[in-house]
Each structure stands twice: as structure tokens, then as C-alpha cells.
Design an enzyme around this catalytic site. Structure first.
Site, PDB file in Angstrom:
ATOM      1  N   TYR A 131       0.851  -1.193   0.000  1.00 37.60           N
ATOM      2  CA  TYR A 131       0.000   0.000   0.000  1.00 37.60           C
ATOM      3  C   TYR A 131       0.884   1.239   0.000  1.00 37.60           C
ATOM      4  O   TYR A 131       1.709   1.413   0.893  1.00 37.60           O
ATOM      5  CB  TYR A 131      -0.908   0.001   1.237  1.00 37.60           C
ATOM      6  CG  TYR A 131      -1.972   1.071   1.136  1.00 37.60           C
ATOM      7  CD1 TYR A 131      -3.250   0.757   0.692  1.00 37.60           C
ATOM      8  CD2 TYR A 131      -1.680   2.403   1.429  1.00 37.60           C
ATOM      9  CE1 TYR A 131      -4.216   1.739   0.554  1.00 37.60           C
ATOM     10  CE2 TYR A 131      -2.640   3.385   1.283  1.00 37.60           C
ATOM     11  CZ  TYR A 131      -3.904   3.054   0.849  1.00 37.60           C
ATOM     12  OH  TYR A 131      -4.855   4.031   0.699  1.00 37.60           O
ATOM     13  N   SER A 238       5.999   9.058  13.253  1.00 40.38           N
ATOM     14  CA  SER A 238       7.441   8.820  13.201  1.00 40.38           C
ATOM     15  C   SER A 238       8.145   9.590  14.325  1.00 40.38           C
ATOM     16  O   SER A 238       7.677  10.624  14.782  1.00 40.38           O
ATOM     17  CB  SER A 238       7.952   9.277  11.831  1.00 40.38           C
ATOM     18  OG  SER A 238       9.264   8.849  11.626  1.00 40.38           O
ATOM     19  N   GLN A 260      12.653  15.259  11.247  1.00 35.78           N
ATOM     20  CA  GLN A 260      11.601  14.408  11.787  1.00 35.78           C
ATOM     21  C   GLN A 260      10.288  15.154  11.832  1.00 35.78           C
ATOM     22  O   GLN A 260       9.243  14.660  11.413  1.00 35.78           O
ATOM     23  CB  GLN A 260      12.000  13.948  13.199  1.00 35.78           C
ATOM     24  CG  GLN A 260      11.164  12.817  13.703  1.00 35.78           C
ATOM     25  CD  GLN A 260      11.284  11.619  12.797  1.00 35.78           C
ATOM     26  OE1 GLN A 260      12.370  11.143  12.493  1.00 35.78           O
ATOM     27  NE2 GLN A 260      10.157  11.132  12.295  1.00 35.78           N
ATOM     28  N   HIS A 263       7.644  15.815   8.847  1.00 35.70           N
ATOM     29  CA  HIS A 263       6.737  14.786   8.310  1.00 35.70           C
ATOM     30  C   HIS A 263       5.284  15.170   8.555  1.00 35.70           C
ATOM     31  O   HIS A 263       4.483  15.221   7.651  1.00 35.70           O
ATOM     32  CB  HIS A 263       7.013  13.427   8.957  1.00 35.70           C
ATOM     33  CG  HIS A 263       8.112  12.675   8.283  1.00 35.70           C
ATOM     34  ND1 HIS A 263       8.018  12.213   7.010  1.00 35.70           N
ATOM     35  CD2 HIS A 263       9.354  12.332   8.720  1.00 35.70           C
ATOM     36  CE1 HIS A 263       9.143  11.595   6.674  1.00 35.70           C
ATOM     37  NE2 HIS A 263       9.973  11.651   7.697  1.00 35.70           N
ATOM     38  N   GLU A 328      11.909   4.767  17.371  1.00 31.39           N
ATOM     39  CA  GLU A 328      12.002   4.300  15.989  1.00 31.39           C
ATOM     40  C   GLU A 328      13.417   4.609  15.452  1.00 31.39           C
ATOM     41  O   GLU A 328      14.092   3.740  14.917  1.00 31.39           O
ATOM     42  CB  GLU A 328      10.936   5.022  15.155  1.00 31.39           C
ATOM     43  CG  GLU A 328      10.884   4.586  13.708  1.00 31.39           C
ATOM     44  CD  GLU A 328       9.976   5.490  12.876  1.00 31.39           C
ATOM     45  OE1 GLU A 328       9.585   6.584  13.354  1.00 31.39           O
ATOM     46  OE2 GLU A 328       9.675   5.103  11.736  1.00 31.39           O
ATOM     47  N   HIS A 329      13.838   5.876  15.601  1.00 35.05           N
ATOM     48  CA  HIS A 329      15.184   6.282  15.182  1.00 35.05           C
ATOM     49  C   HIS A 329      15.935   6.800  16.400  1.00 35.05           C
ATOM     50  O   HIS A 329      15.425   7.658  17.114  1.00 35.05           O
ATOM     51  CB  HIS A 329      15.134   7.441  14.178  1.00 35.05           C
ATOM     52  CG  HIS A 329      14.283   7.170  12.978  1.00 35.05           C
ATOM     53  ND1 HIS A 329      12.964   7.570  12.890  1.00 35.05           N
ATOM     54  CD2 HIS A 329      14.560   6.539  11.807  1.00 35.05           C
ATOM     55  CE1 HIS A 329      12.468   7.200  11.704  1.00 35.05           C
ATOM     56  NE2 HIS A 329      13.407   6.565  11.029  1.00 35.05           N
ATOM     57  N   ASP A 362      16.930   7.251   5.705  1.00 39.25           N
ATOM     58  CA  ASP A 362      15.589   7.321   5.119  1.00 39.25           C
ATOM     59  C   ASP A 362      15.612   6.993   3.632  1.00 39.25           C
ATOM     60  O   ASP A 362      14.627   6.482   3.086  1.00 39.25           O
ATOM     61  CB  ASP A 362      15.003   8.729   5.285  1.00 39.25           C
ATOM     62  CG  ASP A 362      14.576   9.004   6.712  1.00 39.25           C
ATOM     63  OD1 ASP A 362      14.414   8.043   7.479  1.00 39.25           O
ATOM     64  OD2 ASP A 362      14.416  10.184   7.066  1.00 39.25           O
ATOM     65  N   HIS A 421      -4.002 -39.351  20.577  1.00 40.59           N
ATOM     66  CA  HIS A 421      -2.613 -38.917  20.423  1.00 40.59           C
ATOM     67  C   HIS A 421      -1.671 -40.038  20.868  1.00 40.59           C
ATOM     68  O   HIS A 421      -0.691 -40.352  20.187  1.00 40.59           O
ATOM     69  CB  HIS A 421      -2.333 -37.673  21.274  1.00 40.59           C
ATOM     70  CG  HIS A 421      -2.783 -36.377  20.668  1.00 40.59           C
ATOM     71  ND1 HIS A 421      -4.096 -36.052  20.513  1.00 40.59           N
ATOM     72  CD2 HIS A 421      -2.073 -35.320  20.170  1.00 40.59           C
ATOM     73  CE1 HIS A 421      -4.196 -34.840  19.948  1.00 40.59           C
ATOM     74  NE2 HIS A 421      -2.981 -34.389  19.736  1.00 40.59           N
TER      75      HIS A 421
END
Lengths: 429, 429
Positions: A131, A238, A260, A263, A328-329, A362, A421
């Protein structure tokens, strides 16, 4: 304008928690809309996709053929790029491919003394859907980052969906699809695209996994089809966390925070530093540089709402906080970054030293830019080849091995009250 | 009494789809109850857990201390086992440990000519929660299968929750927890246990990931806390697909189908064979053996509703159907199993040859018995050590490497309209 905290504040932990808190509200309207859309696509297939695309994307197609971008058009998009952009895209693509080649998982096998063989086989997924959001968040780099790991994994067919509101196609996005070897591209989006990929329609083949970011409808649709198909994470805003010791240029740190923040307003930039005077210098750099930025309004809103300059007691404490945040970073903007590295347990990606800036990661350093957000680096990993491969356990008992283990299995099976079993195992004794 | 299909039937594909179809209905009552329970636990912590345990498990504890099983009690449970059961449990535990040791992921690193270093670091999760169902589906083998991969991964702390309706504790389950090295055990369950593990309470530490099967409330609660914590798959009914060429004892095949069917009425056992007379012999074995089984009623219901004997054109077609079904367990009950193996792309676990029966894999062969169900082996893997480790990307650009890549990143960033990204990269040029 940016939040200021100190780890010595009595309420530091609770302020940090408030800063980090981000829970996408479960919107009942979104939930109902997604329920209806999925039902419609499952029931009416192509006809539903055409209607919904007309309604949500103002795109009036009379057949699905008009909503598929022919391969020749992808190739033309690539060829239409200027030399600089094309070289940049090719360099990024090659570096991402090379890096991800190291993530390919291998089969393994144990052979036991009695001839029993056990192991795992790794195979790629047959078909995946990617997507790609439309409008302002439509990034060619994301096409590369989502498609290349699938390609390296050996996925049989990659189907990309990318809404084109009003019919406007993004040349860079199509060029990236051509370069990454995407097999088919449909200009559809929203929950209807997710439903079509998960269940298939007359024209859109059903896939085994759906990856890639999207708005609230897309995220909810992915959650709903999870199980029917695989999905990647449901990504939040982010974030970057920077640990600085004061040895770097404060303008660099400020610009990294801007990168950052630009965004969107919900993006998060946090700086940890034990040197109060350095934090002041970064604040001055922010004030000085912000007016020069084309996206100043978004950056300002992001820094005001979710950004912070945090004074810490020392670099050890900074690492502890970084482990709690599990960003995340994570940028280690320090002189001796290698010394900090062993102290970090949780982060999506670590940028080590002054030259290792997130913006390189990135686009073109090689590692994936799809990374766990919202503290989920505590338990999840960057998107990778391993997300497009799966494992099958292999069990080949020798006659002797079966005879040895049958009584063990039977003892445990009887303990669980599962007689079939036990007998099934004992037949092999 | 069992369904009969032939791949030459005109409506074969649609009948197969109906047979496989299993979609847990989204029950509005369950959803609302789970919403309320999660809210209650987040708001009131321990007090809510105590109230809910009193209400749902008829367990009247006045403090959380009474709902924790002391380590000494786990050890006593282990020591109370008879020699045969204890040896069986220890053998299983050791074999599962040995097998899973091969799944440990390793760090890797690339060093480029200009000194840039890229790679990934693998680290274990800090703390995980294991859900063990109460009552009739409370299996010690599941404790081993869920806890051992976490242990091998190096997870710091393993918290187990296992409801004990009416206060009845299962000795085998506690013994397995002792053997697997589970750190803490709470006798709580349902959505309240999932909520407590995800958000933490005064007494229950919050975890990073929750694994293990459960009822509809547990499954819904796991879906809801997904993102806040990691979860494993949401499992459906268990399944076995057997491909037979007629070279095996039909009693063995019948009993293998029973072993699947005895789990519960929704379990699925399907046999594919190109030899019509062999299918008749298996049907006779089923008729002959069924009355001897203690769980005959469950087995009969399962075989009637969801079981099938399917006549196929040949073994190649059997493999094609197996790839469509992507079964949790696939038994190759054939003379030359190695010849079929390369044709199978999708399965959770493959049992190769007449001696390799699922029941051995369920307990003690070594591979995990937590496997992807409901066709999800198309995109997911057995539970493994890799589910308890996560990766962090490492990026350490050299000065020269940053200078080379900065213009590449900038060209792409400008193409995406992200100027701070471009400048942040170009500062390093």
C-alpha cells in the site's frame, strides 16, 4: 516553543509518559465505514471497488482496466526522470538491495544418531500487496523500502496499490515501482484497496500479506483482515530520539529534529543531553533556522506539541531513557558512540556518530526506513526480508527414533487426556 | 459419516472452500465485554483483576499475593510427578530446547570500502507473558512450547498466567512451568489477564509480548492490545492434512485423524489419496476404531462437520491442493516422501514418511507445536526463538560515506518536498 524537561524534575517520568503517549482513538465512525466497505468489496468485487474509488478518489473509471497502470507506463515514468533523480533512485535501490541480501534466512537441518532428521525450510510468500499512500505522503522511497525486501525474499508477485485522488499519478512513485520490479500497479486506495487485496476481486488477485502505511481507514482495514492475510505493523507517528554529548554542531542537531518534525504535526523529536549550555545552543539553532524552512508551520507544531529538549544527569541515564522510549530512530550524536552502543537494548535503528544522520537512512544508506514506532521496538523489528519469508518445520523420524519417542509422547498424551494422540504415537513403536 | 469428495467433482473447489471456511464471528457482546474489562484493569489495576477473577473464575482472593503461585510450589509440583511422567516431560523439554537452539538469530555487519559500517543487532525481549488456558484445554506441553523458545532467546523474565476456575491448580502445568524456567505464575485468565500483562498493575509487571492460545475473550483482548505489546498469531482450530499413497497401514491414518479430531469439534482432519480402495479401507478403520475411543463423541462430531476423505487424480494434484490448504500439520504418509517434499510450498510443519506422526511432534520431536492455522502458513511460521528476539538496524557512516550519499539523499528528499531531510543530509557533505 519546544518542551523543556529535566530528569531531575520530581514529575519527570510522568511528564515523559505524557509526551510519549499516543493512542490512536478507536473511532466508531471509521470502524463502521470499514465494516461496510469490506462487506461491499467481498460481495460485489470490482463493481464495489469502482464505485468506492469514484466516491472517495473522484476518479471515474468504467472498468478496472482503467485503474491499472500498464507496465509500459511505469517504464516511461522511470525514463522521464532527470539524470540526477534517476541516478539517485538507482543508487538507493541498489544499496537497499545489497543491504537486504544479508537478511535472507536459510534452511537448517539436524541429523540425529538414529537417523531422525529435523529442521526448518524457508520459503518466500507467493504474492504480496504494497500500500502506497496518495497525496502529500506519497513517497517513492517508501515504494523501494516496501518492495525491495519482498523482491530479495523471492516473492512471486508484488501488487502495488496507490490511490490517485483526482486521477493525478505521481511520476516518481511509478518510476520507483518500475525500478523495484513491482509486477502490477492499481490506482486504488483506502479500505477498499485493502479489502480487494485480502479477498481478491475479478480483476485484483488476492495476496498473502499486505504491507505499507496508510490513513486511519487503511490501518483499521489492515487490522480487520489480519489473519485472512498477514500484515506488517500498524504504524504510528514517526519519531527520533537524539542523545548528544555536546561535541556536535548544534545546527546539525536542530536540522535533524526538523527532518523528523516536517513529516507531520504528530511526529516526535526529542533530544537528551547532560550539558545544559549545549541544550541552549540547540534551542538557539532551532529559533535561528526555523524561519528558513518551507515547512516551518508543520515543524513548529510538531516541536511544540510533541518535541522536547531534556537535560539528563549523564550519558548512562540517557541510555536508560532511550531504552524506555525504544525510539524508531535513535541518533548517537556523541564523540564516542561505540561506548554507548552496548547500553542500548531497544531502538528501531541506531545512527552511530555525527556522520550517521537519519536522513541518509531514510533514503539510501541501505537499511529499511520502515521501523517500529510508539515503543514497539521493544518487541518488533525493521521491515525486512524475514517479513516476506516464512518457515516450515520438517520432521522425518527414523523407525528407531519413532520407537524411542513414542512412549514419551504417549506418557504426556495420557497426562493430557488425549488417548488418540497416545495410540497414534504408540502405533509407531 | 465423514465427508467424501473427489477432485473430479464439478463443484470440488467450492466444496473444499466451504469445508475449510472458518471465520470466528465478530461477536458484539464479546467486544463490549473486552472493552469494559480492559478499561477496568487499566483504571483500577489489582482491584479490578481480583474482582474479575472472583466473578469469572469463582476464585475469592483478597490480595494478588494469593493469585501468585510461589516458586516453591512449582518445584513441588515437578517433584510430585511419577518417574515416567517426569522423565517424559524432561525428555520433551530437552529436545525442544535443542531444536530451538538452532533458531537463534545472529548479528551481522557489512564494512564498506570507505569505512561505512552497516548491519543488524539481534536482542531478546525484556519480558514476555504466556497465556495458558484453564480447564480441559490446559496442556503442559503448551507451557513447554511457549516458554522454551523465549528461554532460548534469552528473554529476561517470563510471566505465565493460567486461570484456575474454582481454584483447581493443574500439577502437570505447574511442573512444566518449573521445568521450562518460567519466572512467575499468576492464576488469572481471560481478558483481564491479557489487560494486566499489557498495561501492568500494582502487582503484575507489564510485558513486551503476549503469546499463547485462549478463548474468544482472550483472542479479542490480544487483538486489542496489539501495538501496545506484541502478540503471536490469533489461532483458529487445529488441522491436519494427510497425503497418502496407499502404502501405509489404514489404521495408522485413521488414528492420526482421530488425534486431530479429539482436540475439539471444530478441529479438522482431511485425507488426500489417489487410490479409491485405500480410502475405503481408511473409512473402515475409522468405523472400526471409533467406538474404542474415550473421546468418540468429539471425534465423530469433528469428522462429520469438518473432516473429509478426498479422492485425487494423483500425488501431484494432492500437493497442489496441500499448497492451497496450507495446513497447520501436513503428513506425507507415502512411500517416497522425499519426492513430494519439493512440491510443497505452504505448511506449518511437514511430517515426512510413515514414522513421522503429528503426535510425536506435538510433544517431543523437538519442533514447536504452535503452528499457523487456517491457511496462514501461506505467510506465517511456527512459533520460534525468532518471535522472542528483535532486530535493530545499525548505521555508522564514515565521513567519506556520508559525503558520497548526502547528495543522493538530498535529490530524493527534494523530490518528496522534504527540505529539512535534504539539508540534514547535506550538512554532512
Amino acid at each position: 516553543m519546544i518542551n523543556r524537561l529535566s530528569s531531575t524534575d520530581a514529575d519527570f517520568r510522568s511528564r515523559l509518559e505524557v509526551l510519549l503517549a499516543f493512542e490512536a482513538a478507536l473511532d466508531a465512525g471509521v470502524q463502521q465505514a470499514v465494516t461496510d466497505i469490506i462487506h461491499d468489496v467481498r460481495t460485489r468485487g470490482d463493481a464495489a471497488v469502482l464505485d468506492l474509488t469514484r466516491r472517495f478518489d473522484r476518479l471515474d473509471a468504467s472498468s478496472m482496466g482503467q485503474l491499472e497502470v500498464p507496465k509500459a507506463e511505469l517504464q516511461r515514468a522511470l525514463e522521464s526522470l532527470g539524470a540526477e533523480q534517476r541516478t539517485a533512485l538507482e543508487t538507493a535501490c541498489q544499496r537497499v538491495r545489497d543491504y537486504h541480501a544479508h537478511q535472507v534466512q536459510q534452511d537448517w537441518k539436524i541429523v540425529e544418531a538414529d537417523g531422525t532428521r529435523l529442521g526448518q525450510r524457508v520459503t518466500p510468500l507467493d504474492r504480496v500487496g504494497i500500500y502506497v499512500p496518495g497525496g502529500k505522503a506519497s513517497y517513492p522511497s517508501s515504494v523501494l523500502m516496501n518492495a525491495m525486501p519482498a523482491k530479495v525474499a523471492g516473492v512471486g508477485e508484488i501488487i502495488m496499490v496507490a490511490p490517485t485522488p483526482g486521477g493525478e499519478r505521481n511520476t516518481l512513485v511509478l518510476a520507483a515501482a518500475a525500478l523495484a520490479g513491482v509486477d502490477r500497479v492499481f490506482t486504488i486506495g483506502g479500505a477498499q484497496a485493502v479489502a480487494a487485496l485480502a479477498y481478491g476481486t475479478q480483476s485484483i488477485p488476492e495476496v498473502d500479506k499486505i504491507v505499507g502505511p496508510g490513513n486511519a481507514y487503511v490501518a483499521e482495514a489492515k487490522r480487520r483482515v489480519f489473519g485472512r492475510v498477514g500484515i506488517d505493523m500498524v504504524a504510528g507517528p514517526s519519531e527520533v530520539l537524539i542523545i548528544a554529548d555536546g561535541s556536535g554542531d548544534p545546527d546539525w542537531v536542530a536540522m535533524d529534529m526538523f527532518a523528523q518534525a516536517e513529516h507531520d504535526e504528530r511526529a516526535q523529536s526529542i533530544l537528551l543531553c547532560p550539558d545544559a549550555s549545549y541544550l541552549e545552543r540547540v534551542a538557539e539553532s532551532i529559533a535561528k533556522l526555523l524561519p528558513t524552512m518551507p515547512r516551518a508551520d508543520i515543524i513548529r507544531a510538531s516541536l511544540q506539541d510533541r518535541g522536547a529538549l531534556i537535560l539528563v544527569r549523564g550519558l548512562d541515564e540517557a541510555c536508560e531513557i532511550a531504552n524506555y522510549v525504544a525510539a524508531e530512530h535513535l541518533e548517537l550524536s556523541v564523540h564516542d558512540a561505540e561506548a554507548l552502543l552496548p547500553k542500548i537494548r531497544h531502538a528501531g535503528a541506531i545512527f552511530i556518530g555525527h556522520w550517521s544522520v537519519e536522513a541518509l537512512g531514510d533514503y539510501c544508506a541501505g537499511p529499511n526506513h520502515v521501523l517500529p514506532t510508539g515503543r514497539s521496538a521493544r518487541f518488533s523489528s525493521p521491515l525486512g526480508v524475514y517479513d516476506f519469508q516464512k518457515r516450515t518445520s520438517l520432521i522425518r523420524m527414523s523407525r528407531e527414533g519413532a520407537a524411542t519417542l513414542a512412549p514419551v509422547a504417549a506418557a504426556l498424551a495420557y497426562g493430557e487426556g488425549l488417548q488418540a494422540h497416545a495410540l497414534s504415537a504408540l502405533y509407531r513403536k
